[in-house]
Write an enzyme that holds these catalytic residues in place. Structure first.
Site, PDB file in Angstrom:
ATOM      1  N   HIS A 127       0.647  -1.276  -0.025  1.00  0.00           N
ATOM      2  CA  HIS A 127       0.087  -0.126  -0.046  1.00  0.00           C
ATOM      3  C   HIS A 127       1.073   1.234  -0.026  1.00  0.00           C
ATOM      4  CE1 HIS A 127      -2.988   3.113   1.287  1.00  0.00           C
ATOM      5  NE2 HIS A 127      -3.716   2.323   0.853  1.00  0.00           N
ATOM      6  N   HIS A 151     -13.765   3.691  16.163  1.00  0.00           N
ATOM      7  CA  HIS A 151     -13.211   3.086  14.984  1.00  0.00           C
ATOM      8  C   HIS A 151     -13.438   1.595  14.694  1.00  0.00           C
ATOM      9  CE1 HIS A 151     -11.132   6.951  14.650  1.00  0.00           C
ATOM     10  NE2 HIS A 151     -10.513   6.660  15.756  1.00  0.00           N
ATOM     11  N   ARG A 225     -14.079  17.465  23.946  1.00  0.00           N
ATOM     12  CA  ARG A 225     -13.115  16.972  22.923  1.00  0.00           C
ATOM     13  C   ARG A 225     -12.149  16.209  24.090  1.00  0.00           C
ATOM     14  NH1 ARG A 225     -11.346  13.740  19.900  1.00  0.00           N
ATOM     15  NH2 ARG A 225     -10.128  14.300  18.195  1.00  0.00           N
ATOM     16  N   CYS A 272     -11.861  23.800  18.703  1.00  0.00           N
ATOM     17  CA  CYS A 272     -11.212  22.553  18.123  1.00  0.00           C
ATOM     18  C   CYS A 272     -10.966  22.766  16.693  1.00  0.00           C
ATOM     19  CB  CYS A 272     -12.232  21.241  18.207  1.00  0.00           C
ATOM     20  SG  CYS A 272     -11.543  19.724  17.486  1.00  0.00           S
ATOM     21  N   TYR A 409      -3.085  17.570  13.611  1.00  0.00           N
ATOM     22  CA  TYR A 409      -3.335  19.278  13.805  1.00  0.00           C
ATOM     23  C   TYR A 409      -2.346  20.063  13.248  1.00  0.00           C
ATOM     24  CZ  TYR A 409      -6.286  17.511  17.347  1.00  0.00           C
ATOM     25  OH  TYR A 409      -7.627  16.462  18.208  1.00  0.00           O
TER      26      TYR A 409
END
Length: 557
Positions: A127, A151, A225, A272, A409
């Protein structure tokens, strides 16, 4: 978000060097251990890695390969995922001991999940970008999916099943989690009106219509968060470790010690990095929680200034060799690695930077979801640097090496994808750009036209201490604009205007139309304004979503 779980460098899976846990460098990390921090973490990681195994690497890989559909369907029931990892007739059987033998590419890379055994070697080798993904072998992924439950959904498990090679021996099924309690079993109670984006970990935003009702967001309605389970911290035994790597000094202080410093109160907005991500997702899929417009809030924060605490350590801006101040939380992953982040030394030591070791929010002890007993408040800076449940401060020449500082981020150009991204090429987000949103009305609502006008309400904010000086609104999709007259904020001035502004406007609409598009854009005290559309600022992580906010409504006359 992807936590940093295992050591930064160990055996390369392709090298054939044997290790109980072989890991890959994630996104081409290239850091050396530095001083006490490096040795401390290396020892801690080595101990935990042998216990936990490499299921973490697989969990991280799966996180990277979520699509926008998976990210927007996070509230999944056990029934929906029950078919995955089930026993399959006619497949060979392996024990956990067998799985543990396959820890390098030469031996094939195996992992276990429920009744299944999986060979993920081909993914790693074939991959594009596979070598950049933290990957491991010889363990079960179940302890990590207990932690990163957002997830564990059909989309991810369907990908995982492609690598199925056999069944796990019956005696070993569930062995890795049989003594584990639910890491989310002691979460705080939340207000029923919060709108969850995920349950484990808990992430939720304020109902949009409530956001514009008060200049100060009530603590109970402030967006949440969390990256990991919320730790339970006893204020009586709480300790904050402070280390200056440049001076080779360290000390530990208690909450009572922090409260002995002069108490400062600031009004600051925290946002956020992914606020308004759901709008960017409409352009092209991105990976992350599908936040609306309310992953933002404004509160008062009280506590000791960071510069005062560091001054007592002998840290002086004029003489220090340090370039960064790192923060670690008390929230940890299965390898006991904490959430971490850092800011530049200039912000940390500037008395006018107003960085606060806050123990109060809106005049009360900080709630657990927001960092009890101490949260570092870095006003004007992205929420990811405002570390909750603060457990350690490190004055250093180096940025935090935590995942959230190095490999998340950050912003990238629209042409960068997950096969070509190099996180080392982009700086960590600090100050956020100017942003605004319409809170009332919301998308698809029917709006009453009174005397040819409609009423709009919302918020506007800019990072870096820049004050919002103007908000413009449009009722025809951005063709014509009108400045709002009702703009409210606290009295702080640029460059220490850390809080947001709320606005309200009565705006004329064209006669004879039954629907229209409302728009808003803001201008800050340095005359920065918002980009027109998301196509120009699209990025693979869906951060810095500050294009014009557009709301389509129907009109009732």
């Amino acid at each position: 978000m992807i936590p940093r779980v295992l050591f930064r460098r160990f055996a390369d899976l392709k090298s054939g060097r044997s290790s109980a846990v072989a890991t890959r460098l994630q996104h081409s990390w290239n850091y050396e251990d530095n001083g006490s921090q490096g040795s401390r973490r290396h020892k801690q990681q080595a101990i935990m890695a042998g216990v936990i195994g490499a299921g973490a690497g697989v969990a991280l890989w799966l996180k990277y390969h979520l699509t926008a559909d998976a990210a927007s369907s996070l509230l999944v029931t056990d029934k929906e995922v029950a078919e995955y990892g089930e026993y399959k007739d006619g497949m060979p059987e392996y024990t956990l001991e067998d799985v543990a033998q396959h820890d390098t590419a030469d031996k094939r890379i195996w992992v276990a999940y429920r009744h299944g055994v999986y060979d993920i070697t081909d993914f790693v080798q074939e991959h594009p970008g596979g070598e950049k993904i933290l990957m491991g072998a010889g363990g079960s992924v179940e302890p990590f999916w207990a932690l990163y439950a957002v997830h564990k959904n059909p989309h991810v498990l369907q990908i995982f099943e492609k690598y199925r090679i056999g069944n796990l021996a019956a005696d070993d099924v569930g062995a890795m989690v049989k003594d584990m309690s639910d890491p989310y079993g002691n979460e705080p109670r939340r207000h029923i009106t919060l709108k969850p984006a995920s349950m484990k970990p808990f992430n939720a935003e304020t109902p949009l219509a409530f956001l514009a009702d008060s200049l100060i967001t009530p603590s109970e309605l402030f967006y949440v968060r969390n990256h990991l389970p919320v730790p339970e911290v006893d204020a009586k035994t709480y300790e904050l470790e402070i280390v200056d790597e440049t001076l080779d000094k360290e000390k530990t202080i208690k909450l009572s010690d922090i409260k002995k410093y002069p108490k400062y109160t600031i009004t600051a907005t925290i946002q956020c990095a992914g606020n308004r991500r759901s709008e960017m997702m409409k352009v092209k899929p991105v990976k992350g929680l599908s936040w609306g417009q309310a992953a933002i809030g404004n509160a008062t924060w009280s506590g000791a200034r960071l510069c005062d605490v560091l001054k007592d350590m002998g840290v002086d801006e004029e003489t220090t060799d340090a370039l960064h101040v790192q923060f670690e939380g008390l929230d940890t992953d299965p390898a006991s690695m904490p959430y971490g982040s850092s800011i530049q030394i200039e912000k940390a030591l500037d008395p006018r930077g107003d960085v606060i070791l806050a123990y109060e929010m809106n005049g009360e002890p900080i709630p657990r979801d927001h960092g009890f007993p101490v949260r570092v408040i870095v006003p004007g800076v992205v929420g990811a640097r405002n570390v909750k449940w603060l457990g350690k401060i490190v004055v250093s020449k180096h940025e935090s090496d935590a995942h959230w500082q190095q490999n998340d981020y950050k912003g990238f150009a629209p042409n960068v994808d997950w096969d070509t991204v190099d996180f080392s090429k982009s700086p960590a987000i600090q100050d956020l750009p100017v942003i605004s949103a319409i809170c009332v009305p919301e998308e698809g609502e029917t709006l009453k036209v009174v005397d040819g006008k409609v009423t709009l309400r919302g918020y506007a904010w800019s990072g870096g201490g820049r004050k919002v000086i103007r908000v413009d609104v449009s009722t025809d999709g951005g063709k014509n604009w009108q400045a709002v007259e009702d703009l409210t904020s606290d009295p702080a001035r640029h460059p220490r205007a850390w809080g947001w502004s709320l606005w309200q406007a009565e705006v004329p609409v064209k006669e004879g139309i039954s629907e229209t598009q409302l728009c808003v854009k803001a201008v800050d005290s340095q005359y920065n304004t918002q980009p027109e559309n998301f196509e120009n600022i699209w990025n693979l992580r869906g951060v810095i979503n500050n294009a014009y906010h557009r709301v389509n409504v129907k009109l009732a006359r």
